[in-house]
Design a protein around this motif. Structure first.
Motif, short mmCIF file in Angstrom:
data_model
loop_
_atom_site.label_atom_id
_atom_site.label_comp_id
_atom_site.label_asym_id
_atom_site.label_seq_id
_atom_site.Cartn_x
_atom_site.Cartn_y
_atom_site.Cartn_z
N THR A 290 0.81 -1.22 0.00
CA THR A 290 0.00 0.00 0.00
C THR A 290 0.84 1.27 0.00
N TRP A 291 1.97 1.27 0.67
CA TRP A 291 2.76 2.49 0.84
C TRP A 291 3.13 3.11 -0.50
N ASN A 292 3.65 2.32 -1.43
CA ASN A 292 4.04 2.87 -2.73
C ASN A 292 2.83 3.39 -3.50
N ALA A 293 1.70 2.70 -3.36
CA ALA A 293 0.49 3.16 -4.04
C ALA A 293 0.06 4.53 -3.51
N LEU A 294 0.13 4.70 -2.20
CA LEU A 294 -0.27 5.97 -1.60
C LEU A 294 0.69 7.10 -1.99
N THR A 295 1.99 6.84 -1.94
CA THR A 295 2.95 7.90 -2.25
C THR A 295 2.90 8.28 -3.73
N SER A 296 2.46 7.37 -4.59
CA SER A 296 2.35 7.70 -6.02
C SER A 296 1.27 8.75 -6.27
N LEU A 297 0.34 8.90 -5.33
CA LEU A 297 -0.75 9.86 -5.50
C LEU A 297 -0.26 11.30 -5.49
N LYS A 298 0.92 11.54 -4.91
CA LYS A 298 1.43 12.92 -4.83
C LYS A 298 1.72 13.49 -6.21
N GLN A 299 1.90 12.61 -7.20
CA GLN A 299 2.15 13.07 -8.56
C GLN A 299 0.84 13.38 -9.29
N LEU A 300 -0.29 13.06 -8.67
CA LEU A 300 -1.57 13.15 -9.38
C LEU A 300 -2.55 14.15 -8.78
N TYR A 301 -2.62 14.20 -7.45
CA TYR A 301 -3.70 14.96 -6.79
C TYR A 301 -3.13 15.80 -5.64
N HIS A 302 -4.01 16.58 -5.00
CA HIS A 302 -3.61 17.31 -3.81
C HIS A 302 -3.19 16.28 -2.76
N TYR A 303 -1.95 16.39 -2.26
CA TYR A 303 -1.39 15.34 -1.40
C TYR A 303 -1.03 15.91 -0.04
N HIS A 304 -1.49 15.24 1.01
CA HIS A 304 -1.27 15.71 2.37
C HIS A 304 -0.67 14.58 3.21
N PHE A 305 0.59 14.71 3.59
CA PHE A 305 1.27 13.71 4.43
C PHE A 305 1.19 14.20 5.87
N VAL A 306 0.57 13.41 6.75
CA VAL A 306 0.30 13.84 8.12
C VAL A 306 0.99 12.92 9.11
N ASN A 307 1.81 13.50 9.99
CA ASN A 307 2.43 12.74 11.08
C ASN A 307 1.34 12.44 12.11
N ALA A 308 1.01 11.15 12.27
CA ALA A 308 -0.08 10.75 13.16
C ALA A 308 0.43 10.03 14.40
N GLU A 309 1.69 10.25 14.77
CA GLU A 309 2.29 9.56 15.91
C GLU A 309 1.78 10.08 17.25
N GLY A 310 1.45 11.37 17.33
CA GLY A 310 1.15 11.99 18.61
C GLY A 310 -0.28 11.78 19.08
N PRO A 311 -0.67 12.49 20.15
CA PRO A 311 -2.03 12.42 20.67
C PRO A 311 -3.02 13.04 19.70
N ILE A 312 -4.31 12.78 19.92
CA ILE A 312 -5.35 13.19 18.98
C ILE A 312 -5.30 14.67 18.63
N GLN A 313 -5.20 15.54 19.65
CA GLN A 313 -5.22 16.98 19.39
C GLN A 313 -4.04 17.40 18.52
N GLU A 314 -2.89 16.81 18.77
CA GLU A 314 -1.70 17.16 17.98
C GLU A 314 -1.88 16.73 16.52
N VAL A 315 -2.44 15.54 16.32
CA VAL A 315 -2.66 15.06 14.95
C VAL A 315 -3.69 15.92 14.23
N GLU A 316 -4.72 16.36 14.95
CA GLU A 316 -5.72 17.23 14.34
C GLU A 316 -5.08 18.55 13.91
N GLU A 317 -4.15 19.06 14.69
CA GLU A 317 -3.44 20.28 14.31
C GLU A 317 -2.63 20.04 13.04
N ASN A 318 -2.00 18.85 12.95
CA ASN A 318 -1.24 18.50 11.75
C ASN A 318 -2.16 18.41 10.53
N ILE A 319 -3.34 17.83 10.75
CA ILE A 319 -4.31 17.71 9.65
C ILE A 319 -4.74 19.09 9.17
#
Length: 250
Positions: free
Chosen positions: A221-250
């Motif tokens: 799946t990883w390669n399939a997802l990263t290939s999307l950056k060449q095609l569409y609006h692409y948003h890579f989000v660090n989701a390691e932290g707590p919920i509020q922090e991830v929402e800020e990243n989003i």
């Protein structure tokens, strides 16, 4: 790769020619609903990430940010045949043809006209290529109806790809923790009769299975997802932290 009881790898016999997969699905759809009823969402948010990355947790926040009120389309929830359930229980992925066929029909529901979040799509390069064909066909519908009374129903789609990333250790820990929490919740409900049982994912109960799910994600799946950056609006989000922090990243 899934294995047989003997330990030998299963041979993947699924057709990988994208047009061979997509063309009959589209033709069946056109025949069943009619060409003028092929009305797809104007905005599609592709939400991907490793198991335990928080796709389900953050879907509501993402939808609110985009002003969407319809429910998300969770790909794994569409795959409810006995054969599909068996594949999912092993931590593997259901075939591309079944995924695409079910998804395209679901996207035609009127509740998704203004936009939709697709949780868990695409997961393979074949699905990425089928998505490209879908977008091409929607754009063709837009062009054909541009100067007709039906133009409002055939808008050019906006595609966002959002990838929630977590490490292997975080993914494994979250899956196992989710399994323990749901098991404890269901135990209390059963003993007291208070509350509602929550569906327990069998994949969350085994160290081997949760590792396999992450491995499948990285390998398929990883390669399939990263290939999307060449095609569409692409948003890579660090989701390691707590919920509020991830929402800020989003």
């Amino acid at each position: 790769m899934p294995t047989q009881a003997s330990g030998q790898p299963l041979v993947d016999l699924e057709v990988k020619d994208v047009r061979v997969i997509f063309k009959p699905i589209w033709e069946d759809l056109e025949e069943d609903v009619g060409y003028e009823n092929l009305r797809f969402p104007k905005e599609i948010i592709l939400l991907g990430g490793a198991p335990g990355a928080g796709k389900g947790t953050h879907t509501r926040f993402i939808m609110a940010a985009r002003g969407l009120t319809c429910p998300p389309i969770v790909i794994s929830d569409l795959l409810t045949t006995p054969a599909a359930e068996k594949i999912k229980a092993q931590g593997a992925m259901v075939g591309d043809k079944e995924v695409i066929g079910l998804l395209l029909r679901k996207l035609l529901e009127p509740q998704f006209r203004d936009g939709v979040v697709l949780d868990g799509f695409p997961r393979t390069q074949v699905q990425v290529e089928c998505l490209k064909l879908l977008v091409d066909n929607i754009n063709q519908l837009h062009n054909e109806h541009a100067n007709t009374p039906l133009a409002i129903h055939f808008r050019r789609p906006t595609i966002h790809a959002m990838v929630l990333f977590v490490s292997e250790s975080t993914s494994i820990a979250r899956q196992l923790n989710r399994g323990r929490e749901i098991a404890e919740h269901n135990r209390k409900v059963t003993e007291t009769g208070v509350g509602k049982l929550i569906e327990q994912r069998t994949t969350d109960m085994s160290q081997e299975t949760v590792r396999r799910r992450y491995r499948v994600f990285k390998e398929q799946t990883w390669n399939a997802l990263t290939s999307l950056k060449q095609l569409y609006h692409y948003h890579f989000v660090n989701a390691e932290g707590p919920i509020q922090e991830v929402e800020e990243n989003i």
